[in-house]
Motif scaffolding. Sequence first.
Motif, short mmCIF file in Angstrom:
data_model
loop_
_atom_site.label_atom_id
_atom_site.label_comp_id
_atom_site.label_asym_id
_atom_site.label_seq_id
_atom_site.Cartn_x
_atom_site.Cartn_y
_atom_site.Cartn_z
N ASN A 100 47.31 -10.53 47.60
CA ASN A 100 47.60 -9.10 47.71
C ASN A 100 48.11 -8.81 49.12
OD1 ASN A 100 46.46 -6.29 48.68
ND2 ASN A 100 46.73 -6.14 46.46
N GLU A 101 49.24 -8.12 49.22
CA GLU A 101 49.85 -7.88 50.53
C GLU A 101 48.94 -7.10 51.46
OE1 GLU A 101 53.64 -6.07 49.92
OE2 GLU A 101 54.61 -7.97 49.32
N GLN A 102 48.27 -6.07 50.94
CA GLN A 102 47.40 -5.27 51.80
C GLN A 102 46.21 -6.08 52.27
OE1 GLN A 102 48.16 -2.13 52.96
NE2 GLN A 102 46.48 -2.71 54.34
N GLU A 103 45.73 -6.97 51.41
CA GLU A 103 44.62 -7.84 51.80
C GLU A 103 45.03 -8.73 52.97
OE1 GLU A 103 41.35 -10.88 49.75
OE2 GLU A 103 43.17 -10.31 48.66
N LEU A 104 46.25 -9.23 52.90
CA LEU A 104 46.75 -10.05 54.01
C LEU A 104 46.87 -9.22 55.29
CD1 LEU A 104 47.98 -12.60 55.26
CD2 LEU A 104 50.21 -11.84 54.41
N LEU A 105 47.43 -8.04 55.19
CA LEU A 105 47.59 -7.19 56.38
C LEU A 105 46.24 -6.82 56.98
CD1 LEU A 105 50.48 -4.85 55.17
CD2 LEU A 105 50.64 -6.75 56.80
N ASP A 106 45.27 -6.54 56.11
CA ASP A 106 43.91 -6.24 56.61
C ASP A 106 43.33 -7.45 57.33
OD1 ASP A 106 44.08 -3.71 55.51
OD2 ASP A 106 42.87 -4.19 53.73
N SER A 107 43.54 -8.63 56.77
CA SER A 107 43.03 -9.86 57.40
C SER A 107 43.69 -10.10 58.76
CB SER A 107 43.29 -11.07 56.48
OG SER A 107 42.60 -10.94 55.26
N ILE A 108 44.97 -9.77 58.85
CA ILE A 108 45.69 -9.93 60.12
C ILE A 108 45.09 -9.01 61.18
CG2 ILE A 108 47.90 -9.49 61.28
CD1 ILE A 108 49.26 -10.50 58.68
N HIS A 109 44.83 -7.76 60.82
CA HIS A 109 44.27 -6.82 61.80
C HIS A 109 42.88 -7.26 62.25
CE1 HIS A 109 47.50 -3.95 61.89
NE2 HIS A 109 47.52 -3.85 60.57
N ALA A 160 41.85 -10.38 62.36
CA ALA A 160 42.06 -11.55 63.21
C ALA A 160 42.55 -11.15 64.60
CB ALA A 160 43.07 -12.49 62.54
N ILE A 161 43.42 -10.15 64.68
CA ILE A 161 43.93 -9.68 65.96
C ILE A 161 42.80 -9.09 66.80
CG2 ILE A 161 45.38 -7.91 67.05
CD1 ILE A 161 47.45 -8.47 64.82
N GLU A 162 41.91 -8.33 66.15
CA GLU A 162 40.75 -7.77 66.85
C GLU A 162 39.85 -8.89 67.37
OE1 GLU A 162 38.74 -5.02 64.33
OE2 GLU A 162 40.42 -3.61 64.26
N LYS A 163 39.66 -9.92 66.55
CA LYS A 163 38.84 -11.06 66.95
C LYS A 163 39.46 -11.77 68.15
CE LYS A 163 37.04 -13.48 63.66
NZ LYS A 163 36.85 -14.46 62.53
N ASP A 164 40.78 -11.90 68.14
CA ASP A 164 41.48 -12.55 69.25
C ASP A 164 41.30 -11.74 70.54
OD1 ASP A 164 43.40 -14.61 70.25
OD2 ASP A 164 44.69 -12.88 70.56
N ALA A 165 41.41 -10.41 70.42
CA ALA A 165 41.23 -9.56 71.60
C ALA A 165 39.83 -9.70 72.16
CB ALA A 165 41.53 -8.10 71.24
N GLU A 166 38.84 -9.79 71.27
CA GLU A 166 37.45 -9.93 71.71
C GLU A 166 37.23 -11.24 72.45
OE1 GLU A 166 35.07 -9.53 68.23
OE2 GLU A 166 35.49 -7.39 67.98
N GLN A 167 37.77 -12.33 71.89
CA GLN A 167 37.54 -13.62 72.54
C GLN A 167 38.31 -13.73 73.85
OE1 GLN A 167 38.65 -17.12 70.31
NE2 GLN A 167 40.84 -16.65 70.27
N ARG A 168 39.47 -13.09 73.93
CA ARG A 168 40.22 -13.10 75.18
C ARG A 168 39.52 -12.26 76.24
NH1 ARG A 168 45.11 -15.45 75.01
NH2 ARG A 168 45.73 -16.16 72.94
N GLY A 169 38.94 -11.14 75.81
CA GLY A 169 38.18 -10.32 76.75
C GLY A 169 36.96 -11.05 77.27
N ARG A 170 36.28 -11.76 76.36
CA ARG A 170 35.11 -12.54 76.76
C ARG A 170 35.50 -13.66 77.72
NH1 ARG A 170 33.39 -13.03 72.11
NH2 ARG A 170 34.28 -15.04 71.52
N ALA A 171 36.61 -14.35 77.42
CA ALA A 171 37.07 -15.43 78.29
C ALA A 171 37.45 -14.91 79.66
CB ALA A 171 38.28 -16.14 77.65
N SER A 172 38.04 -13.71 79.71
CA SER A 172 38.42 -13.11 80.98
C SER A 172 37.18 -12.77 81.81
CB SER A 172 39.25 -11.84 80.73
OG SER A 172 39.58 -11.21 81.94
#
Length: 203
Positions: free
Chosen positions: A108-117, A119-131
Amino acid sequence: MSEQITVFIVDDDEEVRDSLKLLIESVGLETETFDSAQSYLDSFDRSRAGCLILDVRMKGMSGLTLQEQLSKEPICPPIIIITGHGDVQMAVRAVKAGASEFLEKPFNEQELLDSIHVAIEKDAEQRGRASRLAEIQAKVDNLTDREKEVMELIVTGMQNKNIASELHISQSTVEAHRSKVMDKMQARTLSDLMRMIISLRPM
Protein backbone atom coordinates in the motif's frame (compact mmCIF):
# COMPACT_ATOMS: atom_id res chain seq x y z
CA MET A 1 18.85 26.02 6.53
CA SER A 2 17.41 22.56 7.35
CA GLU A 3 19.41 19.42 6.72
CA GLN A 4 18.80 17.74 3.36
CA ILE A 5 16.90 14.47 3.78
CA THR A 6 17.16 11.81 1.09
CA VAL A 7 15.31 8.53 0.61
CA PHE A 8 17.74 6.06 -0.96
CA ILE A 9 16.10 3.36 -3.11
CA VAL A 10 18.02 0.16 -3.79
CA ASP A 11 16.32 -2.33 -6.12
CA ASP A 12 17.54 -4.14 -9.24
CA ASP A 13 14.11 -3.80 -10.88
CA GLU A 14 14.06 -0.55 -12.88
CA GLU A 15 10.25 -0.32 -12.91
CA VAL A 16 10.13 -0.63 -9.13
CA ARG A 17 12.84 2.00 -8.70
CA ASP A 18 11.06 4.43 -11.00
CA SER A 19 7.64 3.96 -9.40
CA LEU A 20 9.07 4.39 -5.91
CA LYS A 21 10.93 7.50 -7.00
CA LEU A 22 7.75 9.07 -8.43
CA LEU A 23 5.69 8.22 -5.37
CA ILE A 24 8.20 9.52 -2.84
CA GLU A 25 9.01 12.70 -4.75
CA SER A 26 5.27 13.41 -5.03
CA VAL A 27 5.26 14.18 -1.30
CA GLY A 28 8.25 16.52 -1.53
CA LEU A 29 11.07 14.19 -0.52
CA GLU A 30 14.37 13.87 -2.36
CA THR A 31 15.37 10.45 -3.68
CA GLU A 32 18.40 8.69 -5.10
CA THR A 33 18.15 5.32 -6.81
CA PHE A 34 20.62 2.44 -7.11
CA ASP A 35 20.36 -0.74 -9.18
CA SER A 36 22.46 -2.85 -6.81
CA ALA A 37 23.48 -3.08 -3.18
CA GLN A 38 27.12 -2.65 -4.12
CA SER A 39 26.50 0.57 -6.04
CA TYR A 40 24.79 2.04 -2.97
CA LEU A 41 27.58 0.85 -0.68
CA ASP A 42 30.21 2.36 -2.98
CA SER A 43 28.60 5.81 -2.65
CA PHE A 44 27.55 5.51 1.00
CA ASP A 45 28.11 8.67 3.04
CA ARG A 46 27.19 8.35 6.72
CA SER A 47 26.82 12.13 7.05
CA ARG A 48 23.77 12.17 4.77
CA ALA A 49 20.43 12.11 6.56
CA GLY A 50 17.48 10.03 5.47
CA CYS A 51 16.51 6.39 5.14
CA LEU A 52 17.01 3.42 2.86
CA ILE A 53 14.41 1.39 0.95
CA LEU A 54 15.99 -1.95 0.21
CA ASP A 55 14.95 -5.01 -1.76
CA VAL A 56 15.99 -8.28 -0.14
CA ARG A 57 16.68 -10.41 -3.21
CA MET A 58 18.92 -8.81 -5.84
CA LYS A 59 21.64 -9.87 -8.23
CA GLY A 60 25.08 -9.74 -6.67
CA MET A 61 25.10 -8.55 -3.07
CA SER A 62 21.80 -9.29 -1.32
CA GLY A 63 19.87 -6.77 0.72
CA LEU A 64 20.70 -8.71 3.89
CA THR A 65 24.41 -8.54 3.14
CA LEU A 66 24.17 -4.80 2.55
CA GLN A 67 22.33 -4.41 5.86
CA GLU A 68 25.09 -6.37 7.58
CA GLN A 69 27.75 -4.10 6.06
CA LEU A 70 25.90 -0.94 7.08
CA SER A 71 25.38 -2.20 10.64
CA LYS A 72 29.15 -1.86 11.16
CA GLU A 73 28.93 1.90 10.57
CA PRO A 74 28.74 4.37 13.48
CA ILE A 75 25.44 5.60 12.05
CA CYS A 76 23.34 3.20 10.01
CA PRO A 77 20.40 4.65 8.07
CA PRO A 78 17.02 3.19 9.05
CA ILE A 79 16.14 0.50 6.53
CA ILE A 80 12.72 -0.29 5.08
CA ILE A 81 12.74 -3.75 3.53
CA ILE A 82 10.54 -4.43 0.50
CA THR A 83 10.11 -8.04 -0.46
CA GLY A 84 8.37 -10.51 -2.71
CA HIS A 85 6.17 -13.27 -1.31
CA GLY A 86 8.99 -15.81 -1.30
CA ASP A 87 11.30 -13.57 0.71
CA VAL A 88 9.20 -13.02 3.83
CA GLN A 89 11.40 -15.17 6.07
CA MET A 90 14.45 -13.21 4.95
CA ALA A 91 12.62 -9.94 5.58
CA VAL A 92 11.73 -11.06 9.10
CA ARG A 93 15.43 -11.82 9.66
CA ALA A 94 16.26 -8.32 8.45
CA VAL A 95 13.80 -6.74 10.91
CA LYS A 96 15.23 -8.82 13.75
CA ALA A 97 18.66 -7.53 12.69
CA GLY A 98 17.45 -3.95 13.06
CA ALA A 99 15.50 -2.99 9.95
CA SER A 100 12.85 -0.36 10.61
CA GLU A 101 10.03 -2.08 8.68
CA PHE A 102 9.31 -4.59 5.97
CA LEU A 103 6.60 -4.41 3.36
CA GLU A 104 5.47 -7.19 1.07
CA LYS A 105 5.05 -6.45 -2.64
CA PRO A 106 2.63 -5.19 -3.82
CA PHE A 107 2.37 -2.82 -0.88
CA ASN A 108 0.00 0.00 0.00
CA GLU A 109 1.48 3.35 -1.05
CA GLN A 110 0.35 5.20 2.07
CA GLU A 111 1.77 2.45 4.25
CA LEU A 112 5.12 2.92 2.56
CA LEU A 113 5.01 6.70 2.96
CA ASP A 114 4.10 6.33 6.64
CA SER A 115 7.02 3.92 7.11
CA ILE A 116 9.36 6.41 5.43
CA HIS A 117 8.31 9.22 7.79
CA VAL A 118 8.83 6.95 10.82
CA ALA A 119 12.28 5.97 9.51
CA ILE A 120 13.24 9.61 8.90
CA GLU A 121 12.22 10.49 12.48
CA LYS A 122 14.30 7.57 13.75
CA ASP A 123 17.28 8.78 11.73
CA ALA A 124 16.94 12.29 13.17
CA GLU A 125 16.83 10.86 16.69
CA GLN A 126 19.94 8.75 16.25
CA ARG A 127 21.82 11.62 14.62
CA GLY A 128 20.84 13.92 17.47
CA ARG A 129 22.00 11.33 19.99
CA ALA A 130 25.29 10.83 18.14
CA SER A 131 25.83 14.59 18.08
CA ARG A 132 25.23 14.87 21.84
CA LEU A 133 27.62 12.00 22.55
CA ALA A 134 30.28 13.59 20.35
CA GLU A 135 29.94 16.83 22.33
CA ILE A 136 30.34 14.98 25.63
CA GLN A 137 33.34 13.04 24.35
CA ALA A 138 34.97 16.28 23.20
CA LYS A 139 34.60 17.65 26.74
CA VAL A 140 36.15 14.50 28.22
CA ASP A 141 39.03 14.73 25.76
CA ASN A 142 39.67 18.28 27.01
CA LEU A 143 40.35 17.02 30.54
CA THR A 144 43.88 16.38 31.75
CA ASP A 145 44.84 12.79 32.62
CA ARG A 146 44.61 13.60 36.33
CA GLU A 147 41.20 15.24 35.91
CA LYS A 148 39.99 12.11 34.12
CA GLU A 149 41.23 9.96 37.01
CA VAL A 150 39.43 12.17 39.52
CA MET A 151 36.26 12.19 37.40
CA GLU A 152 36.19 8.38 37.15
CA LEU A 153 36.25 8.16 40.92
CA ILE A 154 33.74 10.99 41.37
CA VAL A 155 31.13 9.20 39.25
CA THR A 156 31.44 6.08 41.43
CA GLY A 157 30.21 8.21 44.32
CA MET A 158 33.54 8.26 46.13
CA GLN A 159 34.06 11.10 48.60
CA ASN A 160 36.86 13.65 48.15
CA LYS A 161 38.87 12.35 51.10
CA ASN A 162 38.72 8.81 49.73
CA ILE A 163 39.73 10.00 46.26
CA ALA A 164 42.67 11.81 47.83
CA SER A 165 43.74 8.59 49.55
CA GLU A 166 43.26 6.53 46.37
CA LEU A 167 45.36 8.89 44.23
CA HIS A 168 47.85 9.83 46.95
CA ILE A 169 47.12 13.55 46.68
CA SER A 170 45.73 16.10 49.11
CA GLN A 171 42.02 16.64 49.58
CA SER A 172 42.37 20.28 48.54
CA THR A 173 43.97 19.11 45.26
CA VAL A 174 41.04 16.74 44.70
CA GLU A 175 38.62 19.61 45.30
CA ALA A 176 40.48 21.77 42.79
CA HIS A 177 40.39 18.97 40.17
CA ARG A 178 36.73 18.31 40.92
CA SER A 179 35.91 21.96 40.30
CA LYS A 180 37.82 21.90 37.03
CA VAL A 181 36.04 18.72 35.93
CA MET A 182 32.59 20.16 36.64
CA ASP A 183 33.52 23.37 34.84
CA LYS A 184 35.00 21.73 31.74
CA MET A 185 32.19 19.18 31.50
CA GLN A 186 29.62 21.97 32.00
CA ALA A 187 27.91 19.83 34.63
CA ARG A 188 25.79 21.66 37.19
CA THR A 189 25.43 18.70 39.52
CA LEU A 190 27.00 15.33 40.17
CA SER A 191 23.92 13.73 38.60
CA ASP A 192 24.55 15.70 35.40
CA LEU A 193 28.13 14.45 35.29
CA MET A 194 27.12 10.85 35.97
CA ARG A 195 24.51 10.89 33.18
CA MET A 196 27.09 12.22 30.72
CA ILE A 197 29.67 9.57 31.53
CA ILE A 198 27.14 6.71 31.60
CA SER A 199 25.85 7.78 28.16
CA LEU A 200 29.33 7.27 26.68
CA ARG A 201 29.56 3.70 27.89
CA PRO A 202 28.14 0.74 25.94
CA MET A 203 24.99 -0.82 27.32
